[in-house]
Design a protein around this motif. Structure first.
Motif, PDB file in Angstrom:
ATOM      1  N   ASN A 117       0.878  -1.163   0.000  1.00  0.00           N
ATOM      2  CA  ASN A 117       0.000   0.000   0.000  1.00  0.00           C
ATOM      3  C   ASN A 117       0.921   1.221   0.000  1.00  0.00           C
ATOM      4  O   ASN A 117       1.564   1.501   1.007  1.00  0.00           O
ATOM      5  CB  ASN A 117      -0.898  -0.008   1.237  1.00  0.00           C
ATOM      6  N   PRO A 118       0.998   1.941  -1.111  1.00  0.00           N
ATOM      7  CA  PRO A 118       1.962   3.047  -1.205  1.00  0.00           C
ATOM      8  C   PRO A 118       1.709   4.176  -0.206  1.00  0.00           C
ATOM      9  O   PRO A 118       2.605   4.951   0.066  1.00  0.00           O
ATOM     10  CB  PRO A 118       1.820   3.529  -2.645  1.00  0.00           C
ATOM     11  N   LYS A 119       0.521   4.231   0.371  1.00  0.00           N
ATOM     12  CA  LYS A 119       0.234   5.275   1.358  1.00  0.00           C
ATOM     13  C   LYS A 119       0.875   4.976   2.705  1.00  0.00           C
ATOM     14  O   LYS A 119       1.117   5.888   3.490  1.00  0.00           O
ATOM     15  CB  LYS A 119      -1.270   5.442   1.541  1.00  0.00           C
ATOM     16  N   ILE A 120       1.145   3.696   2.989  1.00  0.00           N
ATOM     17  CA  ILE A 120       1.689   3.350   4.304  1.00  0.00           C
ATOM     18  C   ILE A 120       2.977   2.537   4.273  1.00  0.00           C
ATOM     19  O   ILE A 120       3.628   2.400   5.296  1.00  0.00           O
ATOM     20  CB  ILE A 120       0.637   2.615   5.168  1.00  0.00           C
ATOM     21  N   HIS A 121       3.356   1.991   3.104  1.00  0.00           N
ATOM     22  CA  HIS A 121       4.563   1.168   3.012  1.00  0.00           C
ATOM     23  C   HIS A 121       5.643   1.857   2.185  1.00  0.00           C
ATOM     24  O   HIS A 121       5.335   2.570   1.222  1.00  0.00           O
ATOM     25  CB  HIS A 121       4.250  -0.179   2.361  1.00  0.00           C
ATOM     26  N   GLN A 122       6.880   1.601   2.521  1.00  0.00           N
ATOM     27  CA  GLN A 122       7.990   2.050   1.698  1.00  0.00           C
ATOM     28  C   GLN A 122       7.897   1.352   0.339  1.00  0.00           C
ATOM     29  O   GLN A 122       7.400   0.228   0.255  1.00  0.00           O
ATOM     30  CB  GLN A 122       9.324   1.706   2.368  1.00  0.00           C
ATOM     31  N   PRO A 123       8.378   1.979  -0.746  1.00  0.00           N
ATOM     32  CA  PRO A 123       8.244   1.392  -2.089  1.00  0.00           C
ATOM     33  C   PRO A 123       8.833  -0.008  -2.229  1.00  0.00           C
ATOM     34  O   PRO A 123       8.313  -0.825  -2.989  1.00  0.00           O
ATOM     35  CB  PRO A 123       8.998   2.376  -2.982  1.00  0.00           C
ATOM     36  N   GLU A 124       9.902  -0.304  -1.506  1.00  0.00           N
ATOM     37  CA  GLU A 124      10.539  -1.620  -1.638  1.00  0.00           C
ATOM     38  C   GLU A 124       9.867  -2.704  -0.790  1.00  0.00           C
ATOM     39  O   GLU A 124      10.131  -3.884  -0.972  1.00  0.00           O
ATOM     40  CB  GLU A 124      12.031  -1.540  -1.291  1.00  0.00           C
ATOM     41  N   ARG A 125       8.985  -2.320   0.108  1.00  0.00           N
ATOM     42  CA  ARG A 125       8.303  -3.278   0.991  1.00  0.00           C
ATOM     43  C   ARG A 125       7.321  -4.117   0.191  1.00  0.00           C
ATOM     44  O   ARG A 125       6.600  -3.618  -0.666  1.00  0.00           O
ATOM     45  CB  ARG A 125       7.551  -2.515   2.085  1.00  0.00           C
ATOM     46  N   ARG A 126       7.295  -5.415   0.456  1.00  0.00           N
ATOM     47  CA  ARG A 126       6.339  -6.311  -0.185  1.00  0.00           C
ATOM     48  C   ARG A 126       5.653  -7.158   0.873  1.00  0.00           C
ATOM     49  O   ARG A 126       6.307  -7.786   1.698  1.00  0.00           O
ATOM     50  CB  ARG A 126       7.011  -7.246  -1.196  1.00  0.00           C
ATOM     51  N   LYS A 127       4.342  -7.144   0.838  1.00  0.00           N
ATOM     52  CA  LYS A 127       3.545  -8.064   1.628  1.00  0.00           C
ATOM     53  C   LYS A 127       3.129  -9.174   0.662  1.00  0.00           C
ATOM     54  O   LYS A 127       3.169  -8.972  -0.552  1.00  0.00           O
ATOM     55  CB  LYS A 127       2.341  -7.356   2.226  1.00  0.00           C
ATOM     56  N   VAL A 128       2.749 -10.326   1.179  1.00  0.00           N
ATOM     57  CA  VAL A 128       2.451 -11.456   0.293  1.00  0.00           C
ATOM     58  C   VAL A 128       1.118 -12.079   0.666  1.00  0.00           C
ATOM     59  O   VAL A 128       0.871 -12.384   1.835  1.00  0.00           O
ATOM     60  CB  VAL A 128       3.564 -12.532   0.367  1.00  0.00           C
ATOM     61  N   TRP A 129       0.274 -12.239  -0.331  1.00  0.00           N
ATOM     62  CA  TRP A 129      -0.902 -13.094  -0.223  1.00  0.00           C
ATOM     63  C   TRP A 129      -0.607 -14.316  -1.059  1.00  0.00           C
ATOM     64  O   TRP A 129      -0.013 -14.211  -2.138  1.00  0.00           O
ATOM     65  CB  TRP A 129      -2.140 -12.425  -0.786  1.00  0.00           C
ATOM     66  N   LEU A 130      -1.045 -15.457  -0.591  1.00  0.00           N
ATOM     67  CA  LEU A 130      -0.880 -16.705  -1.326  1.00  0.00           C
ATOM     68  C   LEU A 130      -2.205 -17.059  -1.979  1.00  0.00           C
ATOM     69  O   LEU A 130      -3.267 -16.814  -1.406  1.00  0.00           O
ATOM     70  CB  LEU A 130      -0.438 -17.817  -0.387  1.00  0.00           C
ATOM     71  N   ALA A 131      -2.147 -17.641  -3.170  1.00  0.00           N
ATOM     72  CA  ALA A 131      -3.376 -17.957  -3.895  1.00  0.00           C
ATOM     73  C   ALA A 131      -3.297 -19.334  -4.543  1.00  0.00           C
ATOM     74  O   ALA A 131      -2.260 -19.709  -5.087  1.00  0.00           O
ATOM     75  CB  ALA A 131      -3.639 -16.909  -4.963  1.00  0.00           C
ATOM     76  N   CYS A 132      -4.422 -20.035  -4.489  1.00  0.00           N
ATOM     77  CA  CYS A 132      -4.563 -21.265  -5.260  1.00  0.00           C
ATOM     78  C   CYS A 132      -4.924 -20.853  -6.691  1.00  0.00           C
ATOM     79  O   CYS A 132      -5.196 -19.670  -6.968  1.00  0.00           O
ATOM     80  CB  CYS A 132      -5.640 -22.169  -4.650  1.00  0.00           C
ATOM     81  N   GLU A 133      -4.959 -21.798  -7.588  1.00  0.00           N
ATOM     82  CA  GLU A 133      -5.288 -21.496  -8.983  1.00  0.00           C
ATOM     83  C   GLU A 133      -6.672 -20.864  -9.102  1.00  0.00           C
ATOM     84  O   GLU A 133      -6.870 -19.907  -9.850  1.00  0.00           O
ATOM     85  CB  GLU A 133      -5.212 -22.765  -9.833  1.00  0.00           C
ATOM     86  N   ALA A 134      -7.640 -21.348  -8.333  1.00  0.00           N
ATOM     87  CA  ALA A 134      -9.021 -20.859  -8.429  1.00  0.00           C
ATOM     88  C   ALA A 134      -9.181 -19.420  -7.939  1.00  0.00           C
ATOM     89  O   ALA A 134     -10.070 -18.713  -8.405  1.00  0.00           O
ATOM     90  CB  ALA A 134      -9.947 -21.781  -7.632  1.00  0.00           C
ATOM     91  N   HIS A 135      -8.340 -18.958  -7.025  1.00  0.00           N
ATOM     92  CA  HIS A 135      -8.487 -17.623  -6.457  1.00  0.00           C
ATOM     93  C   HIS A 135      -7.439 -16.615  -6.935  1.00  0.00           C
ATOM     94  O   HIS A 135      -7.503 -15.448  -6.557  1.00  0.00           O
ATOM     95  CB  HIS A 135      -8.456 -17.692  -4.921  1.00  0.00           C
ATOM     96  N   ARG A 136      -6.493 -17.034  -7.745  1.00  0.00           N
ATOM     97  CA  ARG A 136      -5.426 -16.130  -8.194  1.00  0.00           C
ATOM     98  C   ARG A 136      -5.985 -14.898  -8.883  1.00  0.00           C
ATOM     99  O   ARG A 136      -5.634 -13.764  -8.536  1.00  0.00           O
ATOM    100  CB  ARG A 136      -4.448 -16.843  -9.129  1.00  0.00           C
ATOM    101  N   GLU A 137      -6.881 -15.070  -9.821  1.00  0.00           N
ATOM    102  CA  GLU A 137      -7.403 -13.927 -10.572  1.00  0.00           C
ATOM    103  C   GLU A 137      -8.223 -12.999  -9.667  1.00  0.00           C
ATOM    104  O   GLU A 137      -8.067 -11.775  -9.711  1.00  0.00           O
ATOM    105  CB  GLU A 137      -8.259 -14.401 -11.741  1.00  0.00           C
ATOM    106  N   HIS A 138      -9.075 -13.562  -8.834  1.00  0.00           N
ATOM    107  CA  HIS A 138      -9.908 -12.747  -7.940  1.00  0.00           C
ATOM    108  C   HIS A 138      -9.052 -11.911  -6.977  1.00  0.00           C
ATOM    109  O   HIS A 138      -9.269 -10.702  -6.831  1.00  0.00           O
ATOM    110  CB  HIS A 138     -10.861 -13.643  -7.156  1.00  0.00           C
ATOM    111  N   LEU A 139      -8.073 -12.546  -6.330  1.00  0.00           N
ATOM    112  CA  LEU A 139      -7.224 -11.817  -5.388  1.00  0.00           C
ATOM    113  C   LEU A 139      -6.347 -10.787  -6.110  1.00  0.00           C
ATOM    114  O   LEU A 139      -6.154  -9.678  -5.615  1.00  0.00           O
ATOM    115  CB  LEU A 139      -6.368 -12.788  -4.577  1.00  0.00           C
ATOM    116  N   SER A 140      -5.853 -11.147  -7.282  1.00  0.00           N
ATOM    117  CA  SER A 140      -5.050 -10.202  -8.077  1.00  0.00           C
ATOM    118  C   SER A 140      -5.876  -8.989  -8.475  1.00  0.00           C
ATOM    119  O   SER A 140      -5.418  -7.849  -8.381  1.00  0.00           O
ATOM    120  CB  SER A 140      -4.508 -10.873  -9.336  1.00  0.00           C
TER     121      SER A 140
END
Length: 61
Positions: free
Chosen positions: A20-43
């Motif tokens: 979230n560019p409003k609260i995280h430094q540009p290089e910071r990455r958070k990770v959500w994990l997705a199965c094949e069925a939910h990859r598009e929805h979460l993305s």
């Protein structure tokens, strides 16, 4: 590792790296994990908010 979609018990195959560019430094990455069925929805959810940075088949966070 399980998919991050609410209630999903499937094994994750994708790493959706975001920040979230409003609260995280540009290089910071958070990770959500997705199965094949939910990859598009979460993305789409992250992309609509301008948070999605990378989608990777690798689960190395």
């Amino acid at each position: 590792m399980l998919c991050s979609a609410r209630g999903c018990q499937e094994q994750a195959q994708w790493a959706l790296r975001w920040n979230n560019p409003k609260i995280h430094q540009p290089e910071r990455r958070k990770v959500w994990l997705a199965c094949e069925a939910h990859r598009e929805h979460l993305s789409d959810f992250l992309a609509a908010r301008g948070f999605l940075r990378e989608v990777d088949r690798s689960l190395d966070a």
